[in-house]
Scaffold this motif. Sequence first.
Motif, PDB file in Angstrom:
ATOM      1  N   ILE A 129       0.978  -1.240   0.053  1.00  0.00           N
ATOM      2  CA  ILE A 129       0.105   0.014  -0.096  1.00  0.00           C
ATOM      3  C   ILE A 129       0.875   1.253   0.056  1.00  0.00           C
ATOM      4  CG2 ILE A 129      -1.821   1.343   1.178  1.00  0.00           C
ATOM      5  CD1 ILE A 129      -2.668  -1.564   2.606  1.00  0.00           C
ATOM      6  N   MET A 130       0.678   2.217  -0.947  1.00  0.00           N
ATOM      7  CA  MET A 130       1.407   3.377  -1.149  1.00  0.00           C
ATOM      8  C   MET A 130       0.262   4.411  -0.946  1.00  0.00           C
ATOM      9  SD  MET A 130       4.269   4.558  -3.847  1.00  0.00           S
ATOM     10  CE  MET A 130       5.240   3.116  -3.318  1.00  0.00           C
ATOM     11  N   ASP A 131       0.544   5.430   0.074  1.00  0.00           N
ATOM     12  CA  ASP A 131      -0.066   6.767   0.287  1.00  0.00           C
ATOM     13  C   ASP A 131       0.600   7.835   0.817  1.00  0.00           C
ATOM     14  OD1 ASP A 131      -2.084   8.226   0.895  1.00  0.00           O
ATOM     15  OD2 ASP A 131      -3.061   7.376   2.576  1.00  0.00           O
ATOM     16  N   PRO A 132       1.026   8.813   0.131  1.00  0.00           N
ATOM     17  CA  PRO A 132       0.498   8.946  -1.155  1.00  0.00           C
ATOM     18  C   PRO A 132       1.497   8.444  -2.200  1.00  0.00           C
ATOM     19  CG  PRO A 132       1.617  10.889  -0.616  1.00  0.00           C
ATOM     20  CD  PRO A 132       1.577  10.124   0.547  1.00  0.00           C
ATOM     21  N   VAL A 133       0.954   8.318  -3.394  1.00  0.00           N
ATOM     22  CA  VAL A 133       1.955   7.881  -4.699  1.00  0.00           C
ATOM     23  C   VAL A 133       2.282   9.283  -5.095  1.00  0.00           C
ATOM     24  CG1 VAL A 133       1.985   6.802  -6.798  1.00  0.00           C
ATOM     25  CG2 VAL A 133       0.560   5.722  -4.927  1.00  0.00           C
ATOM     26  N   VAL A 134       3.434   9.374  -5.511  1.00  0.00           N
ATOM     27  CA  VAL A 134       4.061  10.612  -6.045  1.00  0.00           C
ATOM     28  C   VAL A 134       4.330  10.375  -7.596  1.00  0.00           C
ATOM     29  CG1 VAL A 134       5.696  12.379  -6.115  1.00  0.00           C
ATOM     30  CG2 VAL A 134       4.739  11.551  -3.893  1.00  0.00           C
ATOM     31  N   SER A 135       3.931  11.141  -8.614  1.00  0.00           N
ATOM     32  CA  SER A 135       4.075  11.084 -10.022  1.00  0.00           C
ATOM     33  C   SER A 135       5.485  11.738 -10.223  1.00  0.00           C
ATOM     34  CB  SER A 135       2.997  11.522 -11.032  1.00  0.00           C
ATOM     35  OG  SER A 135       3.317  11.609 -12.223  1.00  0.00           O
ATOM     36  N   THR A 136       6.265  11.077 -11.295  1.00  0.00           N
ATOM     37  CA  THR A 136       7.340  11.398 -11.727  1.00  0.00           C
ATOM     38  C   THR A 136       7.461  12.066 -12.736  1.00  0.00           C
ATOM     39  OG1 THR A 136       7.724   9.337 -12.969  1.00  0.00           O
ATOM     40  CG2 THR A 136       8.530   9.383 -10.708  1.00  0.00           C
ATOM     41  N   ASN A 137       6.240  12.525 -13.219  1.00  0.00           N
ATOM     42  CA  ASN A 137       5.836  13.361 -14.532  1.00  0.00           C
ATOM     43  C   ASN A 137       5.209  14.723 -14.004  1.00  0.00           C
ATOM     44  OD1 ASN A 137       4.823  14.678 -16.983  1.00  0.00           O
ATOM     45  ND2 ASN A 137       5.077  12.790 -17.876  1.00  0.00           N
ATOM     46  N   GLN A 138       5.511  15.941 -14.207  1.00  0.00           N
ATOM     47  CA  GLN A 138       5.025  17.012 -13.759  1.00  0.00           C
ATOM     48  C   GLN A 138       3.649  17.383 -14.456  1.00  0.00           C
ATOM     49  OE1 GLN A 138       7.096  20.811 -14.826  1.00  0.00           O
ATOM     50  NE2 GLN A 138       8.130  19.748 -16.471  1.00  0.00           N
ATOM     51  N   PHE A 139       3.616  16.628 -15.579  1.00  0.00           N
ATOM     52  CA  PHE A 139       2.043  17.004 -16.276  1.00  0.00           C
ATOM     53  C   PHE A 139       1.371  15.919 -16.091  1.00  0.00           C
ATOM     54  CE2 PHE A 139       5.522  18.735 -19.120  1.00  0.00           C
ATOM     55  CZ  PHE A 139       5.531  19.879 -19.286  1.00  0.00           C
ATOM     56  N   SER A 140       1.527  15.145 -15.195  1.00  0.00           N
ATOM     57  CA  SER A 140       0.528  13.888 -14.582  1.00  0.00           C
ATOM     58  C   SER A 140       0.536  14.003 -13.250  1.00  0.00           C
ATOM     59  CB  SER A 140       0.968  12.672 -15.245  1.00  0.00           C
ATOM     60  OG  SER A 140       0.106  11.695 -14.603  1.00  0.00           O
ATOM     61  N   GLN A 141      -0.297  14.866 -12.838  1.00  0.00           N
ATOM     62  CA  GLN A 141      -0.562  15.093 -11.176  1.00  0.00           C
ATOM     63  C   GLN A 141      -2.003  14.936 -10.903  1.00  0.00           C
ATOM     64  OE1 GLN A 141       1.975  15.262  -9.139  1.00  0.00           O
ATOM     65  NE2 GLN A 141       3.439  15.336 -10.860  1.00  0.00           N
ATOM     66  N   PRO A 142      -2.315  14.726  -9.637  1.00  0.00           N
ATOM     67  CA  PRO A 142      -3.813  14.416  -9.247  1.00  0.00           C
ATOM     68  C   PRO A 142      -4.488  15.954  -9.234  1.00  0.00           C
ATOM     69  CG  PRO A 142      -2.055  14.434  -7.060  1.00  0.00           C
ATOM     70  CD  PRO A 142      -1.493  14.320  -8.613  1.00  0.00           C
ATOM     71  N   LYS A 143      -5.771  16.217  -9.174  1.00  0.00           N
ATOM     72  CA  LYS A 143      -6.377  17.334  -9.009  1.00  0.00           C
ATOM     73  C   LYS A 143      -6.126  18.134  -7.917  1.00  0.00           C
ATOM     74  CE  LYS A 143     -10.079  15.438 -11.691  1.00  0.00           C
ATOM     75  NZ  LYS A 143     -11.526  15.045 -11.566  1.00  0.00           N
ATOM     76  N   ALA A 144      -6.318  19.360  -7.820  1.00  0.00           N
ATOM     77  CA  ALA A 144      -6.121  20.194  -6.581  1.00  0.00           C
ATOM     78  C   ALA A 144      -6.951  19.713  -5.344  1.00  0.00           C
ATOM     79  CB  ALA A 144      -6.685  21.710  -6.772  1.00  0.00           C
ATOM     80  N   GLY A 145      -6.026  19.556  -4.338  1.00  0.00           N
ATOM     81  CA  GLY A 145      -6.789  18.890  -3.184  1.00  0.00           C
ATOM     82  C   GLY A 145      -7.069  17.317  -3.063  1.00  0.00           C
ATOM     83  N   MET A 146      -6.368  16.902  -4.161  1.00  0.00           N
ATOM     84  CA  MET A 146      -6.407  15.433  -4.121  1.00  0.00           C
ATOM     85  C   MET A 146      -5.213  14.763  -4.136  1.00  0.00           C
ATOM     86  SD  MET A 146      -9.930  14.896  -4.541  1.00  0.00           S
ATOM     87  CE  MET A 146     -10.104  13.281  -5.432  1.00  0.00           C
ATOM     88  N   ARG A 147      -4.973  13.330  -3.833  1.00  0.00           N
ATOM     89  CA  ARG A 147      -3.799  12.867  -3.792  1.00  0.00           C
ATOM     90  C   ARG A 147      -4.198  11.355  -4.507  1.00  0.00           C
ATOM     91  NH1 ARG A 147      -5.882  11.400   0.999  1.00  0.00           N
ATOM     92  NH2 ARG A 147      -5.322   9.676   2.033  1.00  0.00           N
TER      93      ARG A 147
END
Length: 239
Positions: A129-147
């Motif tokens: 289980i990974m919380d949070p998951v951090v994307s390695t691509n700056q153009f692929s990110q969760p929405k504001a206020g989300m993870r």
Amino acid sequence: MPKTPTEKLLQELEQLKSRGLITDDEYAERRQAIITGQVQAPPEKSGGGLFKKLGIGCGALVGILIVIGIVVAAAGGGGSGDQSSDTAAERTPGSGSADVRVTLAQGAVGEVAPGGDASRKSRVTVVRIMDPVVSTNQFSQPKAGMRWIGFEVIHENIGTKEIGSLDWKLRDTNDGEHDIDIIGPVVEMPDLDPVYSDLTPGGKKQGWIYFQVPEGAGIAWLRADPNIFAKGDLYFDAP
């Protein structure tokens, strides 16, 4: 003229939107990803597209048609009462409609059979289980206020017949329910293919599934549904 793989993906995305399963923003993001080639259709298999999207294999579709026929016959009050021994003989007595509940943790294992049909039984293992998951691509990110929250899982077919993919859902501690983020973060971890995949008896697949969850909300449960038309789901409940 046969549709191209991209056209088929766009058509399935339209169906998700028309059924209210995704928001307008999610629709726009996923459509752009398909058009730009970030999401591609895997090689086609035999079987219907919509049922593949729902994670139902050809064997499960046949089982659905058999059940429908039995219900229609019973409603009419006629017939000899001879039901398909192929399914009746293999059902788990007394547990056909019961959900299975397991405590969510790394290494947790649960087993579930749709409608109690032991011939199509799944075993699910939560590896990590990974919380949070951090994307390695700056153009692929969760929405504001989300993870993103990620789960590495193993899905095994421990029955005797082919099964389809599981339908996954996560509920957060604010009672919000979330489907898999099919685009998800960009990370060096293999995704689990939850849509275009069947498992033959003894087969298994392993990978990551991701959900967008509001910041500050925890996990209430993770659910794996082996067949959306049959009772009996597998729940991993947060401790």
